[in-house]
Design a protein around this motif. Structure first.
Motif: not given
Length: 309
Positions: A184-190
């Motif tokens: 989820n953090n990677l998705k939010a960062a992307a």
């Protein structure tokens, strides 16, 4: 000898008659196993061999640490660590009798208390999913307090506070939750990077558009000024030629000499400043006569416009 025995016997009776109750405690007195009365903190007396201190009950706040396990609706194991704070409801005789005679001993009371709390929490957790538990800490405490407080009141106790200090899961569940959080953090960062790139591109396009617009406006203004300058230049040339022609007419000279002079000067400047290597000129009499007539016609047209103004 009899006097000594009497003194010793009196001291023993006095010793057995005195009961000192510590501050924060209440002593429960029974007579042949039946409740008789309570003793408050301080110095108290009882009848030896008839009255007995059945139990000393603390009316101070008491705490207990609990550890237990529950299972969620989606069959995930949840481990709880909690701290319980409780006390005797009050030091009235009725409540003290409840505390003294409701359970066989303190160990049985604690077992019932712990099992009641565990049962209440397990009932609540069984209706929830594993992903919801961490966010329901306050709701769990509120639900347990509501179910437990009236039970404790019946035992002569009052629930002061219940704190759930730690909620953990099996190692595999913790790892999976960590992976979910990381994804989820990677998705939010992307998404944030995409938004930042979009904003950067948009701002860059706006800046380029503004630069093009400003450049176009500057070019348009420069063209307008060049046009005005060229028009003024031509106007001044026309005025100068008119004055020169008038002076030559006064001197009885042919004004076409001015045009011839301008034409030859122009050819000289073209030859001097031009980038080409070859200049083709019609040097015949007919060509020169034609050029002179065209220049005179242009001069006449300019003079007519001046007169029209």
């Amino acid at each position: 000898m009899g006097a000594i025995f009497f003194i010793v016997f009196a001291l023993v009776i006095l010793y057995l008659s005195v009961v000192i109750v510590q501050q924060g405690n209440v002593a429960v007195i029974t007579v042949f196993g039946k409740y008789s009365r309570i003793m408050t903190p301080g110095l108290n007396f009882k009848i030896p061999f008839i009255e007995f201190v059945f139990r000393t009950i603390s009316i101070q706040n008491r705490s207990a640490e609990l550890q237990f396990q529950a299972i969620t609706n989606d069959q995930a194991n949840v481990y709880f660590k909690a701290m319980l704070l409780y006390t005797v409801t009050d030091n009235s005789e009725e409540q003290i009798k409840n505390v003294a005679f409701k359970f066989v001993d303190q160990a049985n009371f604690m077992q019932a208390l712990v099992r009641s709390i565990e049962g209440s929490i397990r009932s609540f957790v069984a209706t929830k999913k594993q992903a919801e538990i961490l966010g329901l800490r306050n709701e769990i405490v509120t639900d347990v307090k509501a179910n437990l407080d009236h039970i404790l009141n019946g035992w002569g106790y009052h629930l002061l506070d219940l704190q759930i200090n730690d909620i953990t899961f099996d190692e595999e569940i913790v790892k999976s939750m960590s992976r979910v959080v990381a994804s989820n953090n990677l998705k939010a960062a992307a998404e944030n990077e995409g938004q930042a790139l979009l904003i950067t591109k948009t701002k860059g396009a706006e800046a380029d558009g503004n630069a093009i617009r400003i450049s176009a406006e500057a070019e348009r203004e420069a063209a307008r000024l060049r046009g005005q300058g060229l028009a003024q230049f031509r106007e001044e040339i026309a005025k100068g030629m008119a004055v020169a022609a008038a002076e030559m007419e006064k001197a009885h000279l042919d004004p076409s000499i001015i045009l011839f002079s301008l034409w030859t000067e122009t050819m000289r400047q073209v030859a001097q400043d031009g980038k080409g290597n070859v200049i083709f000129m019609d040097g015949s009499v007919e060509g020169f006569d034609k050029t002179m007539k065209q220049m005179m016609a242009l001069n006449q047209n300019s003079e007519n416009k001046q007169k029209g103004k």
